[in-house]
Structure formats: C-alpha cells, structure tokens
Design a protein around this motif. Structure first.
Motif, PDB file in Angstrom:
ATOM      1  N   VAL A  37       4.616  -3.718  -3.815  1.00  0.00           N
ATOM      2  CA  VAL A  37       4.231  -2.710  -4.749  1.00  0.00           C
ATOM      3  C   VAL A  37       5.339  -3.130  -5.987  1.00  0.00           C
ATOM      4  CG1 VAL A  37       4.612  -0.284  -5.373  1.00  0.00           C
ATOM      5  CG2 VAL A  37       3.997  -0.812  -2.948  1.00  0.00           C
ATOM      6  N   THR A  40       3.846   3.973  -8.413  1.00  0.00           N
ATOM      7  CA  THR A  40       4.123   5.480  -7.863  1.00  0.00           C
ATOM      8  C   THR A  40       3.155   5.532  -6.926  1.00  0.00           C
ATOM      9  OG1 THR A  40       4.842   6.547  -9.888  1.00  0.00           O
ATOM     10  CG2 THR A  40       4.026   7.992  -7.952  1.00  0.00           C
ATOM     11  N   VAL A  41       3.395   5.746  -5.427  1.00  0.00           N
ATOM     12  CA  VAL A  41       2.393   5.703  -4.548  1.00  0.00           C
ATOM     13  C   VAL A  41       2.403   7.225  -3.988  1.00  0.00           C
ATOM     14  CG1 VAL A  41       2.053   4.901  -1.948  1.00  0.00           C
ATOM     15  CG2 VAL A  41       2.967   3.601  -3.700  1.00  0.00           C
ATOM     16  N   GLU A  97      -1.792   7.934   0.604  1.00  0.00           N
ATOM     17  CA  GLU A  97      -2.359   6.902  -0.039  1.00  0.00           C
ATOM     18  C   GLU A  97      -2.221   5.606   0.721  1.00  0.00           C
ATOM     19  OE1 GLU A  97      -2.562   8.475  -4.620  1.00  0.00           O
ATOM     20  OE2 GLU A  97      -1.224   6.569  -3.923  1.00  0.00           O
ATOM     21  N   LEU A  98      -3.223   4.657   0.773  1.00  0.00           N
ATOM     22  CA  LEU A  98      -3.096   3.446   1.395  1.00  0.00           C
ATOM     23  C   LEU A  98      -3.340   2.373   0.198  1.00  0.00           C
ATOM     24  CD1 LEU A  98      -3.098   1.365   3.900  1.00  0.00           C
ATOM     25  CD2 LEU A  98      -5.599   1.443   3.866  1.00  0.00           C
ATOM     26  N   TRP A  99      -2.262   1.447   0.389  1.00  0.00           N
ATOM     27  CA  TRP A  99      -1.921   0.499  -0.921  1.00  0.00           C
ATOM     28  C   TRP A  99      -1.946  -0.809  -0.002  1.00  0.00           C
ATOM     29  CZ3 TRP A  99      -0.284   0.884  -5.975  1.00  0.00           C
ATOM     30  CH2 TRP A  99      -0.463   2.205  -6.751  1.00  0.00           C
ATOM     31  N   ALA A 138       0.433  -4.850  -5.022  1.00  0.00           N
ATOM     32  CA  ALA A 138      -0.509  -4.004  -4.283  1.00  0.00           C
ATOM     33  C   ALA A 138      -1.182  -2.966  -5.131  1.00  0.00           C
ATOM     34  CB  ALA A 138       0.694  -2.808  -3.606  1.00  0.00           C
ATOM     35  N   GLU A 139      -2.319  -2.748  -4.720  1.00  0.00           N
ATOM     36  CA  GLU A 139      -3.352  -1.780  -5.290  1.00  0.00           C
ATOM     37  C   GLU A 139      -3.726  -0.488  -4.362  1.00  0.00           C
ATOM     38  OE1 GLU A 139      -6.531  -4.052  -6.773  1.00  0.00           O
ATOM     39  OE2 GLU A 139      -5.193  -5.223  -8.253  1.00  0.00           O
ATOM     40  N   LYS A 140      -4.111   0.584  -5.179  1.00  0.00           N
ATOM     41  CA  LYS A 140      -4.518   1.494  -4.271  1.00  0.00           C
ATOM     42  C   LYS A 140      -5.982   1.380  -3.718  1.00  0.00           C
ATOM     43  CE  LYS A 140      -5.709   6.489  -4.282  1.00  0.00           C
ATOM     44  NZ  LYS A 140      -5.820   7.586  -5.185  1.00  0.00           N
ATOM     45  N   VAL A 141      -5.964   1.625  -2.242  1.00  0.00           N
ATOM     46  CA  VAL A 141      -7.204   0.981  -1.788  1.00  0.00           C
ATOM     47  C   VAL A 141      -7.995   2.404  -1.389  1.00  0.00           C
ATOM     48  CG1 VAL A 141      -8.517   0.381   0.640  1.00  0.00           C
ATOM     49  CG2 VAL A 141      -6.114  -1.081  -0.535  1.00  0.00           C
ATOM     50  N   ARG A 142      -7.480   3.338  -0.813  1.00  0.00           N
ATOM     51  CA  ARG A 142      -8.134   4.708  -0.482  1.00  0.00           C
ATOM     52  C   ARG A 142      -6.993   5.683  -0.114  1.00  0.00           C
ATOM     53  NH1 ARG A 142      -8.823   5.291   4.975  1.00  0.00           N
ATOM     54  NH2 ARG A 142      -8.517   3.380   6.230  1.00  0.00           N
ATOM     55  N   VAL A 143      -7.271   7.285  -0.054  1.00  0.00           N
ATOM     56  CA  VAL A 143      -6.684   8.154   0.555  1.00  0.00           C
ATOM     57  C   VAL A 143      -6.864   8.187   2.061  1.00  0.00           C
ATOM     58  CG1 VAL A 143      -6.165  10.474   0.501  1.00  0.00           C
ATOM     59  CG2 VAL A 143      -6.719   9.351  -1.500  1.00  0.00           C
TER      60      VAL A 143
END
Length: 124
Positions: free
Chosen positions: A6, A11-12, A16-18, A23-28
């Motif tokens: 990250v 801010t995660v 949330e799945l990163w 790191a990038e947000k993949v999904r909730v």
C-alpha cells in the motif's frame, strides 16, 4: 491481499480487498468472507496459544506425556488401567513415588464387570 504494498498516504476502507504493488482496490469483501476471516483469525489465535503452552514444557514433562500416550496406545482396554486417585497412598518411606504400594502397574485390580477382586471387603 498477502504481499500487497500500500502506497504511503493511501486509505484502505473497512471490508476492502487490495492487491498488487502498488496496491489497488480490487473489491469489497462479502459478509461471508468477513465471517470466514474472523473464524480464521480465532483459529490462528487458538493454535498460537496451544503452541506456546507446548513450548514452555520442560523435558521431564514431555517425556512423561510421551510415556503416558504410548501406554494408552498399547494397553488393551480390558487390561488394568492406570489409576491417579489423589486419595491413594503414593509415598513409601516418606518418598513420593507416584505408585501405590502392592499395586500391579499402578492399576486398580477389578474384574471385567467392575467388581473388586475376591477377599476385598468392598465387593458385593
């Protein structure tokens, strides 16, 4: 996700799945996934506690537990079973022996039906 890097200042959000580097947000995450993650964390904590309890044992304790386990595996269920009644006399000449004098293999003598042997006043 494991190994995600990250970026500073990112801010995660909760649930949330990163993944990736950066790191990038993949999904909730779904409620079922969150529940499974909580169960996995509880199992890991329990396993860590058991591991810690095993690691603090001294060699004598480990050896005694191993001997008891081997005895339990080898002893036929109909054979005399070890007795660890605290009210039994386990001292001989002032020395704590852990063995009741006159007892074979530190076991209580009983018939297969659970009755005491002949000559015992407690037999019905």
């Amino acid at each position: 996700a494991a190994g995600a890097a990250v970026a500073p200042g990112a801010t995660v959000g909760a649930a949330e799945l990163w993944a990736g580097a950066p790191a990038e947000k993949v999904r909730v995450l779904t409620p079922a996934e969150l529940s499974a993650a909580a169960a996995d964390a509880a199992l890991a904590a329990e396993t860590a506690s058991l591991h810690a309890a095993e690691c603090v044992k001294d060699f004598a304790t480990i050896r005694a537990e191993l001997a008891a386990r081997e005895d339990a595996e080898m002893r036929h269920p109909r054979y005399f079973q070890p007795s660890d009644h605290p009210d039994e006399m386990t001292q001989v000449g002032g020395q704590q022996t852990g063995v009741v004098p006159g007892r074979i293999l530190n076991s209580e003598l009983k018939h297969a039906d659970g009755a005491a042997p002949h000559g015992d006043a407690t037999r019905n």
